[in-house]
Design a protein around this motif. Sequence first.
Motif, PDB file in Angstrom:
ATOM      1  N   LEU A  21       0.827  -1.212   0.000  1.00  0.00           N
ATOM      2  CA  LEU A  21       0.000   0.000   0.000  1.00  0.00           C
ATOM      3  C   LEU A  21       0.856   1.255   0.000  1.00  0.00           C
ATOM      4  CD1 LEU A  21      -2.858   1.174   0.109  1.00  0.00           C
ATOM      5  CD2 LEU A  21      -2.727   1.067   2.603  1.00  0.00           C
ATOM      6  N   ALA A  22       2.000   1.214   0.703  1.00  0.00           N
ATOM      7  CA  ALA A  22       2.884   2.377   0.738  1.00  0.00           C
ATOM      8  C   ALA A  22       3.417   2.706  -0.658  1.00  0.00           C
ATOM      9  CB  ALA A  22       4.041   2.122   1.704  1.00  0.00           C
ATOM     10  N   ARG A  23       3.743   1.672  -1.445  1.00  0.00           N
ATOM     11  CA  ARG A  23       4.214   1.913  -2.814  1.00  0.00           C
ATOM     12  C   ARG A  23       3.131   2.568  -3.669  1.00  0.00           C
ATOM     13  NH1 ARG A  23       8.826  -0.819  -4.589  1.00  0.00           N
ATOM     14  NH2 ARG A  23       9.819  -2.126  -2.995  1.00  0.00           N
ATOM     15  N   VAL A  24       1.911   2.087  -3.503  1.00  0.00           N
ATOM     16  CA  VAL A  24       0.800   2.664  -4.266  1.00  0.00           C
ATOM     17  C   VAL A  24       0.555   4.110  -3.853  1.00  0.00           C
ATOM     18  CG1 VAL A  24      -1.674   2.488  -4.745  1.00  0.00           C
ATOM     19  CG2 VAL A  24      -0.274   0.410  -4.608  1.00  0.00           C
ATOM     20  N   ARG A  25       0.532   4.361  -2.528  1.00  0.00           N
ATOM     21  CA  ARG A  25       0.275   5.713  -2.049  1.00  0.00           C
ATOM     22  C   ARG A  25       1.408   6.668  -2.449  1.00  0.00           C
ATOM     23  NH1 ARG A  25      -4.730   6.821  -0.766  1.00  0.00           N
ATOM     24  NH2 ARG A  25      -3.991   8.511   0.571  1.00  0.00           N
ATOM     25  N   ARG A  26       2.630   6.170  -2.538  1.00  0.00           N
ATOM     26  CA  ARG A  26       3.741   7.035  -2.945  1.00  0.00           C
ATOM     27  C   ARG A  26       3.548   7.507  -4.382  1.00  0.00           C
ATOM     28  NH1 ARG A  26      10.174   6.451  -1.739  1.00  0.00           N
ATOM     29  NH2 ARG A  26      10.864   8.151  -3.094  1.00  0.00           N
ATOM     30  N   VAL A  27       3.093   6.604  -5.245  1.00  0.00           N
ATOM     31  CA  VAL A  27       2.821   6.989  -6.638  1.00  0.00           C
ATOM     32  C   VAL A  27       1.735   8.058  -6.684  1.00  0.00           C
ATOM     33  CG1 VAL A  27       1.919   6.165  -8.843  1.00  0.00           C
ATOM     34  CG2 VAL A  27       3.572   4.770  -7.578  1.00  0.00           C
ATOM     35  N   ILE A  28       0.698   7.889  -5.859  1.00  0.00           N
ATOM     36  CA  ILE A  28      -0.400   8.861  -5.832  1.00  0.00           C
ATOM     37  C   ILE A  28       0.098  10.222  -5.363  1.00  0.00           C
ATOM     38  CG2 ILE A  28      -2.588   9.437  -4.707  1.00  0.00           C
ATOM     39  CD1 ILE A  28      -3.193   6.437  -4.628  1.00  0.00           C
ATOM     40  N   TYR A  29       0.908  10.233  -4.317  1.00  0.00           N
ATOM     41  CA  TYR A  29       1.407  11.505  -3.804  1.00  0.00           C
ATOM     42  C   TYR A  29       2.352  12.177  -4.789  1.00  0.00           C
ATOM     43  CZ  TYR A  29      -0.567  10.234   0.737  1.00  0.00           C
ATOM     44  OH  TYR A  29      -1.423   9.896   1.747  1.00  0.00           O
ATOM     45  N   ARG A  30       3.226  11.408  -5.417  1.00  0.00           N
ATOM     46  CA  ARG A  30       4.178  11.991  -6.363  1.00  0.00           C
ATOM     47  C   ARG A  30       3.467  12.607  -7.560  1.00  0.00           C
ATOM     48  NH1 ARG A  30       9.596  10.812  -5.946  1.00  0.00           N
ATOM     49  NH2 ARG A  30       9.818  11.091  -8.185  1.00  0.00           N
ATOM     50  N   ARG A  31       2.335  12.028  -7.941  1.00  0.00           N
ATOM     51  CA  ARG A  31       1.607  12.526  -9.111  1.00  0.00           C
ATOM     52  C   ARG A  31       1.146  13.973  -8.912  1.00  0.00           C
ATOM     53  NH1 ARG A  31      -3.056   8.667 -10.624  1.00  0.00           N
ATOM     54  NH2 ARG A  31      -1.226   7.308 -10.925  1.00  0.00           N
ATOM     55  N   GLY A  32       0.696  14.308  -7.708  1.00  0.00           N
ATOM     56  CA  GLY A  32       0.224  15.677  -7.475  1.00  0.00           C
ATOM     57  C   GLY A  32       1.126  16.487  -6.569  1.00  0.00           C
ATOM     58  N   TRP A  33       2.360  16.013  -6.375  1.00  0.00           N
ATOM     59  CA  TRP A  33       3.241  16.644  -5.395  1.00  0.00           C
ATOM     60  C   TRP A  33       3.639  18.062  -5.799  1.00  0.00           C
ATOM     61  CZ3 TRP A  33       4.075  15.506  -0.552  1.00  0.00           C
ATOM     62  CH2 TRP A  33       5.158  16.060   0.119  1.00  0.00           C
ATOM     63  N   MET A  34       4.034  18.243  -7.044  1.00  0.00           N
ATOM     64  CA  MET A  34       4.494  19.551  -7.511  1.00  0.00           C
ATOM     65  C   MET A  34       3.400  20.598  -7.350  1.00  0.00           C
ATOM     66  SD  MET A  34       7.015  21.242  -8.938  1.00  0.00           S
ATOM     67  CE  MET A  34       7.370  22.692  -9.937  1.00  0.00           C
ATOM     68  N   ALA A  35       2.199  20.268  -7.802  1.00  0.00           N
ATOM     69  CA  ALA A  35       1.089  21.218  -7.705  1.00  0.00           C
ATOM     70  C   ALA A  35       0.747  21.527  -6.252  1.00  0.00           C
ATOM     71  CB  ALA A  35      -0.143  20.660  -8.426  1.00  0.00           C
ATOM     72  N   ALA A  36       0.791  20.508  -5.391  1.00  0.00           N
ATOM     73  CA  ALA A  36       0.465  20.721  -3.981  1.00  0.00           C
ATOM     74  C   ALA A  36       1.489  21.642  -3.317  1.00  0.00           C
ATOM     75  CB  ALA A  36       0.400  19.385  -3.256  1.00  0.00           C
ATOM     76  N   MET A  37       2.768  21.441  -3.590  1.00  0.00           N
ATOM     77  CA  MET A  37       3.799  22.262  -2.973  1.00  0.00           C
ATOM     78  C   MET A  37       3.714  23.714  -3.452  1.00  0.00           C
ATOM     79  SD  MET A  37       5.464  20.325  -0.856  1.00  0.00           S
ATOM     80  CE  MET A  37       3.853  19.550  -0.565  1.00  0.00           C
ATOM     81  N   VAL A  38       3.424  23.903  -4.719  1.00  0.00           N
ATOM     82  CA  VAL A  38       3.347  25.271  -5.251  1.00  0.00           C
ATOM     83  C   VAL A  38       2.120  25.995  -4.707  1.00  0.00           C
ATOM     84  CG1 VAL A  38       3.059  26.661  -7.339  1.00  0.00           C
ATOM     85  CG2 VAL A  38       4.652  24.723  -7.335  1.00  0.00           C
ATOM     86  N   THR A  39       0.950  25.348  -4.741  1.00  0.00           N
ATOM     87  CA  THR A  39      -0.273  26.010  -4.271  1.00  0.00           C
ATOM     88  C   THR A  39      -0.268  26.214  -2.762  1.00  0.00           C
ATOM     89  OG1 THR A  39      -1.380  23.844  -4.168  1.00  0.00           O
ATOM     90  CG2 THR A  39      -1.657  25.146  -6.180  1.00  0.00           C
ATOM     91  N   ALA A  40       0.436  25.355  -2.021  1.00  0.00           N
ATOM     92  CA  ALA A  40       0.544  25.523  -0.572  1.00  0.00           C
ATOM     93  C   ALA A  40       1.670  26.483  -0.191  1.00  0.00           C
ATOM     94  CB  ALA A  40       0.775  24.171   0.101  1.00  0.00           C
ATOM     95  N   LYS A  41       2.335  27.052  -1.198  1.00  0.00           N
ATOM     96  CA  LYS A  41       3.410  28.024  -1.001  1.00  0.00           C
ATOM     97  C   LYS A  41       4.588  27.427  -0.229  1.00  0.00           C
ATOM     98  CE  LYS A  41       0.149  31.859  -1.162  1.00  0.00           C
ATOM     99  NZ  LYS A  41      -0.400  33.079  -0.492  1.00  0.00           N
ATOM    100  N   LEU A  42       4.897  26.177  -0.567  1.00  0.00           N
ATOM    101  CA  LEU A  42       6.042  25.500   0.038  1.00  0.00           C
ATOM    102  C   LEU A  42       7.195  25.326  -0.951  1.00  0.00           C
ATOM    103  CD1 LEU A  42       4.151  22.778   2.097  1.00  0.00           C
ATOM    104  CD2 LEU A  42       5.379  24.759   3.003  1.00  0.00           C
TER     105      LEU A  42
END
Length: 387
Positions: A21-42
């Motif tokens: 499950l951790a491998r699957v969730r990592r793929v999910i997080y990486r897919r939207g990681w860039m957008a999340a960091m930019v919109t969260a001002k991180l």
Amino acid sequence: MVGWAFLHRPSWLRFAWWPVLARVRRVIYRRGWMAAMVTAKLSVSYDRRTVIPQIRRVKCRDGRDEVLVRMVTGQIPDDFARASERLAHAFGVRQVKAVPGPTYATVVLLLHRGDALRRVIGPLPIPVLPDFTALPIGVQEDGEPYRLRLFGTQVLIVGATGSGKGSAIWSIVRSLVGGVAAGMVELWGLDPKGGMELGIGRRLFARFASRDFAEMAAMLEHAATTAQERAARLAGHTRQHYPTPDEPLIVLIIDELANLTAYVTDRQLKERIKAALGIVLTQGRAVGVHVVAAIQDPRKETLPARGLFPTRIGLRLSETPEVDLVLGDGMRDRGALCDRIPMTQPGIGYVVLEGDPTPMRIRLAYNDDDSVRDMASLYGEFVGGAA
């Protein structure tokens, strides 16, 4: 795999299900990681390029994911704490908490997918002898029992009307009544609302006052004198009092503390109460004189001694600024969303301990009137002088 899951589920979860499950969730997080960091001002702009924090590891647990993140140079965990609500919406989870990672350059994001505290927690079993360092009063959001440390602390419970302050009070009392039966604990009850909350368990209290404010002031002064006498006797011998039948642990249960500290009209009586309460709060926790106080209004005017309570439980609060007022600066950014607790979930709250920057979400056990009456009937006979 199916046979393994049925024969020994704990090892199957640990070595098979959670890693996959951790491998699957990592793929999910990486897919939207860039957008999340930019919109969260991180994200950080440097030398004409955008630098973002990097995922280092993902671990899965029941109901939550733990994402280890390497921060960009110059960032601190509080930057992620302030963006926690934005990150929760970005990843579609119930809540995100940010806690310091194993190194200075890392932070751990706790992403809570589900909610283990949805269901009401019934009355917990009564310990034969209470462990004053671990009193069972509820359940943590990871499903494990929550145990309150009473030794060395004073406890403040703050919540709006209907938030479950009674659940906190009676859960603590329930965890202590085994000590009442053994003569190791004395409960003193102060209920300035005329006994509406504590009166139903009147038989459990060695001393009780509900109408006469002068009597309440005298009780607090007696507790202060006891604390000072014990401190003088124990000085140079030990730094922590251990209860015995000859010198039991005294726990003052106070419902609606503001009625004593702010709403008393007699100025002289009010000063007596504040002075005695200050002595108990500052000197009592090491000598076995403890206070468990509940209050609805956390403003400084109603609770000037708020800083003398090392352990604070914040239930549902009416306004956002009240969270930091009750639990400490920055606690809401670190995940203590007391103002977001639904009215339909009384008993849910956040616990903050002195020196610990991370609030813990818990649900307190619910003790209905019948369970309190039964407890008072069963254990009241052991209280000397109970009515």
